[in-house]
Design a protein around this motif. Structure first.
Motif, PDB file in Angstrom:
ATOM      1  N   ALA A 124       0.818  -1.215   0.000  1.00  0.00           N
ATOM      2  CA  ALA A 124       0.000   0.000   0.000  1.00  0.00           C
ATOM      3  C   ALA A 124       0.852   1.265   0.000  1.00  0.00           C
ATOM      4  O   ALA A 124       0.499   2.254  -0.646  1.00  0.00           O
ATOM      5  N   ASP A 125       1.979   1.262   0.706  1.00  0.00           N
ATOM      6  CA  ASP A 125       2.849   2.441   0.723  1.00  0.00           C
ATOM      7  C   ASP A 125       3.413   2.721  -0.664  1.00  0.00           C
ATOM      8  O   ASP A 125       3.493   3.873  -1.093  1.00  0.00           O
ATOM      9  N   HIS A 126       3.791   1.666  -1.359  1.00  0.00           N
ATOM     10  CA  HIS A 126       4.304   1.815  -2.728  1.00  0.00           C
ATOM     11  C   HIS A 126       3.202   2.382  -3.631  1.00  0.00           C
ATOM     12  O   HIS A 126       3.443   3.286  -4.429  1.00  0.00           O
ATOM     13  N   TYR A 127       2.012   1.846  -3.502  1.00  0.00           N
ATOM     14  CA  TYR A 127       0.861   2.300  -4.288  1.00  0.00           C
ATOM     15  C   TYR A 127       0.579   3.773  -4.013  1.00  0.00           C
ATOM     16  O   TYR A 127       0.368   4.570  -4.914  1.00  0.00           O
ATOM     17  N   ARG A 128       0.600   4.136  -2.733  1.00  0.00           N
ATOM     18  CA  ARG A 128       0.354   5.521  -2.308  1.00  0.00           C
ATOM     19  C   ARG A 128       1.385   6.472  -2.941  1.00  0.00           C
ATOM     20  O   ARG A 128       1.062   7.592  -3.320  1.00  0.00           O
ATOM     21  N   GLU A 129       2.604   5.999  -3.071  1.00  0.00           N
ATOM     22  CA  GLU A 129       3.689   6.804  -3.640  1.00  0.00           C
ATOM     23  C   GLU A 129       3.505   7.049  -5.141  1.00  0.00           C
ATOM     24  O   GLU A 129       3.880   8.093  -5.656  1.00  0.00           O
ATOM     25  N   LEU A 130       2.898   6.092  -5.861  1.00  0.00           N
ATOM     26  CA  LEU A 130       2.825   6.166  -7.317  1.00  0.00           C
ATOM     27  C   LEU A 130       1.466   6.572  -7.888  1.00  0.00           C
ATOM     28  O   LEU A 130       1.367   6.900  -9.063  1.00  0.00           O
ATOM     29  N   VAL A 131       0.413   6.540  -7.078  1.00  0.00           N
ATOM     30  CA  VAL A 131      -0.928   6.874  -7.562  1.00  0.00           C
ATOM     31  C   VAL A 131      -1.279   8.291  -7.116  1.00  0.00           C
ATOM     32  O   VAL A 131      -1.258   8.609  -5.935  1.00  0.00           O
ATOM     33  N   ALA A 165      -8.468   0.945  -0.760  1.00  0.00           N
ATOM     34  CA  ALA A 165      -8.848  -0.413  -1.139  1.00  0.00           C
ATOM     35  C   ALA A 165      -7.623  -1.325  -1.186  1.00  0.00           C
ATOM     36  O   ALA A 165      -7.667  -2.465  -0.715  1.00  0.00           O
ATOM     37  N   VAL A 166      -6.521  -0.836  -1.744  1.00  0.00           N
ATOM     38  CA  VAL A 166      -5.295  -1.631  -1.819  1.00  0.00           C
ATOM     39  C   VAL A 166      -4.764  -1.939  -0.421  1.00  0.00           C
ATOM     40  O   VAL A 166      -4.293  -3.042  -0.148  1.00  0.00           O
ATOM     41  N   ALA A 167      -4.861  -0.985   0.483  1.00  0.00           N
ATOM     42  CA  ALA A 167      -4.379  -1.191   1.853  1.00  0.00           C
ATOM     43  C   ALA A 167      -5.156  -2.305   2.555  1.00  0.00           C
ATOM     44  O   ALA A 167      -4.624  -2.944   3.463  1.00  0.00           O
ATOM     45  N   ASN A 168      -6.397  -2.558   2.118  1.00  0.00           N
ATOM     46  CA  ASN A 168      -7.243  -3.567   2.763  1.00  0.00           C
ATOM     47  C   ASN A 168      -7.442  -4.825   1.921  1.00  0.00           C
ATOM     48  O   ASN A 168      -8.363  -5.596   2.178  1.00  0.00           O
ATOM     49  N   THR A 169      -6.583  -5.032   0.919  1.00  0.00           N
ATOM     50  CA  THR A 169      -6.705  -6.175   0.022  1.00  0.00           C
ATOM     51  C   THR A 169      -5.366  -6.886  -0.071  1.00  0.00           C
ATOM     52  O   THR A 169      -4.333  -6.225  -0.215  1.00  0.00           O
TER      53      THR A 169
END
Length: 124
Positions: free
Chosen positions: A18-25, A48-52
């Motif tokens: 989720a941290d990586h996703y947060r950085e790129l989205v 959603a990614v953080a909870n999946t």
């Protein structure tokens, strides 16, 4: 961003945490996915990614890249992903915008499940 880096960037969104996703989205990102709520903002997608559970494997194929203007990249591809005995397949598009030198963010992502057209599925 060269083509190899584009595909590495995109694949990392499937398997990264989720941290990586947060950085790129980007917060302004819009996503359309084949499950409720169907249309999501970047913030909703990050939540959603953080909870999946993340995909442990992702294969991207049939890829195409276009650069319609400086600082904008649009890609389309077929994704096949797996995790914990579950598989997933979709046709996807993503759009990236450059914020500064070597700093890119996803501003659009869409996934469409493969459709079977009449007469194209083998029976048996």
């Amino acid at each position: 961003m060269d083509d190899d880096r584009v595909w590495s960037f995109e694949k990392s969104l499937w398997t990264g945490d989720a941290d990586h996703y947060r950085e790129l989205v980007d917060d302004a990102c819009l996503m359309v996915l084949p499950h409720p709520p169907f249309v999501m903002s970047g913030a909703q997608a990050i939540e959603a990614v953080a909870n999946t559970p993340r995909w442990t494997e992702a294969e991207l194929s049939k890829g195409q890249i276009t650069r319609p203007q400086e600082g904008l990249i649009v890609i389309a591809y077929h994704a096949r992903a797996a995790r914990e005995g579950e598989t997933y397949e979709a046709y996807c598009t993503s759009t990236y915008r450059r914020l500064s030198h070597e700093e890119w963010r996803v501003v659009q992502h869409q996934q469409t499940l493969p459709l079977a057209l009449p007469g194209t599925v083998e029976e048996g």
